[in-house]
Design an enzyme around this catalytic site. Structure first.
Site, short mmCIF file in Angstrom:
data_model
loop_
_atom_site.label_atom_id
_atom_site.label_comp_id
_atom_site.label_asym_id
_atom_site.label_seq_id
_atom_site.Cartn_x
_atom_site.Cartn_y
_atom_site.Cartn_z
N ARG A 164 0.86 -1.19 0.00
CA ARG A 164 0.00 0.00 0.00
C ARG A 164 0.90 1.24 0.00
NH1 ARG A 164 -2.70 0.48 5.50
NH2 ARG A 164 -1.04 1.98 5.84
N HIS A 166 -3.53 4.42 5.44
CA HIS A 166 -4.79 3.67 5.40
C HIS A 166 -5.85 4.43 4.61
CE1 HIS A 166 -8.07 1.14 6.61
NE2 HIS A 166 -8.67 2.12 7.27
N TYR A 222 4.35 5.51 10.34
CA TYR A 222 4.76 4.22 10.92
C TYR A 222 5.41 3.28 9.90
CZ TYR A 222 0.09 3.62 8.97
OH TYR A 222 -0.99 3.65 8.13
#
Length: 324
Positions: free
Chosen positions: A244, A248, A256
């Protein structure tokens, strides 16, 4: 060459349309007036893993169904959802796919044989089983593909769906976008196995691990699994290793994720990999790229202008089309 040039070029154009559209959604989210936003809520993008949904869509036959996840914009576009419909959906307008009642990726289209996405990850798999069971019961010649991520794979309903599909030998293909992060949880904290596909043996059907950024590998594998499903061979789990290339959602800068990991996967961008392949086969060049981009940009901005002018739903319509 294993595939017709028309197929290769069609897949590339679909990848590019998906990337440009989602880049625009990201841009609008971060450059809109917060007092009067166009995009209601957040965006959940497939940047870096578009090959999985695009290739799966091209592997489907017209009569097949799909139950996608939240990072499968490419499948929606390849199955006929338009830019106008996407922006009307994101802007919560009455001409959106949910008539302005929801936003971003919470939509489907029965006409295009796409099941609406449910936020509870993994919930699409039991629904895909239901469609597959109907095909078997009615002796109809279609199969179902459903997508989910490695994070969703830890949910109980995913295990139950795969076991059920195995027992009743349903015509369904489970496609996992193994993108290494479940929101902010790395895959090493999610499971103690290297390849998710090994779980398929425990259910009693075939599991295959492939490179999810090689779009033609995804196309060939999912197509073979769908052909097998339609011919009575039962389910297959296709694990697509990918990444990805963002957070998100549009709200998540993903601090992170180690920069080294981002840099590595940037070199494995599925759009760039296919473009390089096409150029080596002398099917693509910079001039064709610019013509494609210009066409997509024109369609994109016309869609944004059109969607912004569409009406928002009236409050009294909230009780229409629901059980009361």
């Amino acid at each position: 060459m294993r595939h017709q040039p028309s197929l290769l070029l069609g897949i590339y154009q679909a990848l590019k349309r998906t990337r440009v559209l989602e880049d625009q959604i990201y841009y609008l989210y971060h450059h809109q007036n917060p007092e009067k936003p166009l995009i209601i809520g957040k965006g959940y993008l497939s940047t870096g893993q578009e090959a999985i949904s695009v290739a799966s869509a091209f592997a489907l036959q017209p009569q097949d169904w799909a139950a996608p996840s939240h990072r499968d914009m490419g499948l929606h576009l390849a199955r006929g959802i338009t830019f106008k419909e996407i922006f009307a959906q994101y802007f919560c307008r009455t001409t959106g796919l949910t008539r302005g009642r929801d936003s971003n990726v919470h939509f489907g289209s029965a006409e295009r044989k796409i099941v609406g996405f449910i936020s509870h990850m993994g919930a699409a798999l039991p629904i895909a089983n239901g469609l597959a069971w109907a095909a078997k019961y009615k002796k109809e010649d279609y199969a179902v593909v459903t997508m989910f991520g490695d994070g969703a794979s830890s949910q109980g309903c995913v295990h139950e769906a795969m076991n059920y599909a195995a027992v009743f030998k349903l015509p369904v293909v489970f496609v996992c976008n193994f993108n290494r992060w479940a929101i902010s949880t790395p895959v090493k904290d999610q499971m103690a196995i290297e390849n998710l596909a090994t779980r398929a043996a425990g259910y009693g059907f075939e599991g295959i691990t492939i490179d999810g950024n090689e779009v033609l590998q995804v196309y060939e594998t999912v197509k073979a699994a769908l052909d097998k499903a339609r011919s009575g061979g039962g389910p297959t789990l296709v694990e697509c290793k990918t990444f990805r290339m963002g957070g998100h959602g549009t709200h998540d800068p993903s601090p992170y994720i180690p920069q080294q990991e981002k840099d590595y996967w940037k070199m494995r961008d599925p759009v760039l990999l296919l473009r390089k392949f096409l150029e080596e086969k002398q099917l693509w060049d910079e001039e064709k790229e610019q013509v494609l981009i210009a066409g997509i940009d024109q369609e994109l901005h016309e869609a944004i202008r059109w969607a912004a002018e569409q009406p928002v739903p009236e409050a009294r319509s909230v009780l229409e089309g629901v059980f009361t």
